[in-house]
Enzyme design. Structure first.
Site: not given
Ligand code: PLP
Length: 396
Positions: A61, A113, A187, A212
């Site tokens: 992690r 978004y 973004d 994306k």
């Protein structure tokens, strides 16, 4: 616009984007000669005595070699010194919100978004972060908001925005924010670092839904952040580990593989979108086309200054309203009716009932007649023919 490269581990790297996209984070393995970075699945790493880490890795992690390769790659592509990878774009967004304190304000583009707004408005508001939506193209309004009492600590831009393709002046907003002591976050999902480099324009953080264009093949969910600030990177890395929304090694491998072809995919998809936008603008069924590459786009001059190319996302409003838009979106064959964007295949959707349903009753609501296209890398003649058939079907 060409990035200047500095890499987290100080290695010398070439500075042309196309070369970088292929090689960043993907040096041949010194032990095996493997040209492709290995998918390292181990969740824990042997220590030489208590706390003695032979490789710098301790627990999966906190860090993993495949993830590190991806983090180096995004840092290189964004002209950053630090890259961080997450399980999704929204996990990365959440990690940036952790930089705020209860009582802080967040100023957000009024076209982002839907999930980004939902996270700020429905989740973080409960923890004392107030988010205001503003049209960040209006620099006087941005300056006023930043000089008000209880001014925002962070400004969140999406440019070009999802789904209205609004374009915001990154360097102007970042300058205003810096003077007011606020962080600027961009973004960069729609543009990708190939088309636009927010950090070089003064932003503090660049964020991606790697789901994306960076992944590029509709087969992996991921998020990435890049920054030139040691201090922000340290705080983000703390929360990356503390909150734990990290990507799997396999997901990191897939995003790396997508990145290697990013430049050529963006060239082709952007050229296809430019041709389709011009064609759509002349169609009698179309009321308005939203595409940053059209000479009629309200920020055409800024697009030329800020972006290498206008990108491959476009929207258009149908004269026949929502009914015509629904019929049209259901009638294409090559454009698949589906959410998401940025992959090799072309997609079509209606933002109002689909990707932006969660902002229906908010300042971010979008027109119901809006059709959004994510233009892929297929033959542009085939794509045009597909839309032509859908126009005929939606008229009948
Ligand atoms: N930012 C933009 C511009 C997006 O379009 C999306 C998702 O569609 C996100 C962030 C969230 O990314 P993810 O779906 O990977 O969590």
């Amino acid at each position: 616009m060409q990035p200047t490269l500095t890499c987290e581990n100080g290695r010398h790297m070439p500075d042309r984007f196309e070369t970088l996209a292929v090689h960043a984070g993907a040096e041949p393995d010194p032990h095996t000669g493997a040209v492709v970075p290995a998918i390292q699945m181990s969740t824990t790493f042997k220590q030489d005595g208590v706390g003695g880490l032979r490789s710098g890795f301790e627990y999966g992690r906190s860090g993993n070699p495949t993830r590190l390769a991806l983090e180096e790659a995004i840092a290189a592509l964004e002209g950053a010194t630090h890259g961080l990878a997450y399980a999704s774009g929204l996990a990365a967004t959440q990690n940036i919100f952790y930089l705020l304190q209860p009582g802080d304000r967040l100023l957000m583009s009024d076209d982002v978004y839907g999930g980004t707004w939902r996270l700020a408005d429905k989740v973080w508001r409960r923890y004392g972060i107030e988010t205001d939506a503003l049209d960040l193209r209006d620099l006087d309004a941005v300056a006023a908001a930043l000089s008000a009492d209880h001014a925002p600590r962070m400004v969140w831009l999406e440019t070009p925005s999802n789904p209205m393709l609004k374009v915001v002046d990154i360097s102007a907003v970042a300058r205003l924010a810096a003077v007011a002591g606020a962080l600027t976050v961009v973004d960069n999902t729609f543009a990708t670092p190939y088309l636009q480099q927010p950090l070089a324009l003064g932003a503090d953080l660049a964020l991606h839904s790697a789901t994306k264009y960076l992944g590029g093949h509709s087969d992996v969910i991921g998020g990435l952040i890049a920054t030139r600030s040691d201090e922000l990177a340290e705080r983000l890395r703390f929360h990356q580990n503390a909150a734990g929304a990290v990507p799997s090694p396999f997901d990191c491998f897939l995003i790396m593989r997508g990145i290697r072809t990013l430049a050529v995919r963006m060239e082709r998809a952007s050229a296809n979108a430019s041709a389709l936008a011009l064609w759509l603008a002349d169609r009698p069924e179309v009321e308005r086309v939203h595409y940053p590459g059209l000479p009629s786009h309200p920020a055409a001059e800024l697009v030329a200054r800020q972006m290498r190319q206008p990108g491959a996302m476009l929207g258009f409003e149908m004269r026949g309203g929502e009914t015509a838009a629904r019929r049209f979106a259901g009638a294409t064959r090559l454009f698949t009716l589906a959410e998401s964007l940025g992959a090799v295949e072309s997609l079509i959707e209606l933002p109002a009932p689909m990707t932006h349903a969660s902002v229906a009753d908010s300042p971010l609501a979008v027109p119901p007649s809006l059709v959004r296209l994510s233009v892929g890398i297929e033959d542009v003649g085939d794509l045009r023919a597909d839309l032509e058939v859908a126009f005929s079907a939606s008229a009948s």
